[in-house]
Design an enzyme around this catalytic site. Structure first.
Site: not given
Length: 363
Positions: A34, A36, A235
């Protein structure tokens, strides 16, 4: 369970994190990262990310960047990564815009007009699939697609989507992440924009969603990367980790973005990662196995966690308190706590109170 070659997977709904006897960058052939909150936040590199990814790449691990953010094109994302010191090409990037464009193209004829509420990444992805982006509900769209359009998205764009969806035009969304991390904190994501249109149309329609954690994004990722032993790195529990769970692959949660340790300890089975690390340096190491003790506690490295009176109890190597900062890996303490918390929840005891245990870890 100890993973030795990247092919063993923790059982679905496991009550403790997995372990790896070798660095994760050796156990898996491809990291599906991922962006961001993992590689960058607010346009700036997350601490340790650039160096860690460079070492993993030099060791032979293929790095692919998989994002639910549909705003930018793969070329723009790759250029930004390269500027940050993470060399990347457009082919290394997989976006939810690409996944939703494929989904629409499977449902409508080539050359069909599609109303776009989002950024250039969506328009480019639609054209790649032979579809024609349009701007108004009066342009005869056969579909409406929403993707993150940045903080300056004009309010009128949501109105155009509502007009078309209200008339019965099929509705698609790149993703439904309610929030997105930035330099100043957590802001509203595409999921919040989707809610605007849902409310405006009286909740009479639901979009087909392509992004993580749903299958279209996993399919797009596999098609574009050719990964054979992938490791999802993210995250977010409800997108990255659940997406890995749905796809039947292992995952690494890093604590540099949206999810904190308290949320991790309360995770439902489909939101539990295989591995946990503070940041992307976790790719470069193995992880000790979390061992269930005969007395009901869980041990990882120098730490032991258990549940007493509805609260988590954490003991350091001296058996009384946490050692001085830096003396041991506090993430082993987090992993032990996961074992104790998840096991207690699965046994019907609810989520144990964690404040005192986390304070002992300095979190």
């Amino acid at each position: 369970m100890t993973v030795r070659n990247g092919q063993g997977r923790q059982d679905a709904g496991t009550s403790r994190p997995g372990g790896s006897a070798v660095p994760l960058s050796e156990a898996y052939d491809t990291a599906l990262l991922d962006l961001d909150g993992v590689v960058y936040a607010g346009g700036e590199a997350v601490p340790y990310a650039v160096d860690a990814l460079g070492v993993a790449r030099a060791g032979g691990m293929h790095l692919a960047y998989v994002t639910n953010n549909a705003l930018r094109t793969p070329e723009e994302v790759a250029a930004h990564l390269t500027e940050l010191g993470v060399p990347a090409e457009a082919g290394d990037v997989v976006t939810s815009a690409q996944a939703v464009a494929r989904l629409i193209a499977e449902d409508v004829p080539a050359g069909s007009p599609v109303l776009v509420v989002g950024g250039e990444g969506l328009r480019v992805a639609l054209r790649e699939r032979g579809l024609v982006p349009v701007e108004s509900a009066e342009d005869g769209p056969v579909a409406v697609v929403q993707g993150y359009g940045g903080p300056d998205m004009p309010w009128g764009r949501f109105a155009e989507a509502a007009y078309a969806v209200g008339r019965g035009v099929p509705w698609y969304a790149s993703n439904t992440d309610l929030t997105i991390p930035g330099a100043r904190g957590i802001g509203p994501g595409n999921g919040a924009a989707v809610e605007v249109v849902r409310i405006a149309t009286g909740g009479r329609a639901e979009p087909r969603v392509a992004g993580k954690p749903l299958p279209p994004m996993h399919r797009e990722t596999v098609l574009r990367t050719g990964a054979r032993r992938p490791l999802v790195v993210g995250d977010r529990l409800d997108t990255d980790i659940e997406g890995a769970f749905n796809g039947g692959v292992d995952s690494l949660l890093v604590l540099t973005g949206v999810t904190d340790v308290a949320q991790l300890l309360a995770a439902v089975p489909e939101h539990r990662p295989t591995y946990v690390a503070a940041d992307l340096r976790g790719l470069l190491t193995g992880q000790p196995e979390v061992v269930a003790a005969e007395d009901g506690g869980f041990v990882c490295g120098d730490w032991r966690a258990s549940v007493s009176g509805g609260a988590l109890v954490l003991e350091g190597p001296d058996g009384l308190a946490a050692p001085a900062a830096g003396a041991v890996d506090v993430m082993d303490g987090v992993r032990a706590l996961c074992g104790a918390a998840w096991s207690a929840a699965d046994a019907g005891g609810g989520v144990p109170e964690a404040e005192k245990a986390l304070t002992r870890l300095g979190m």
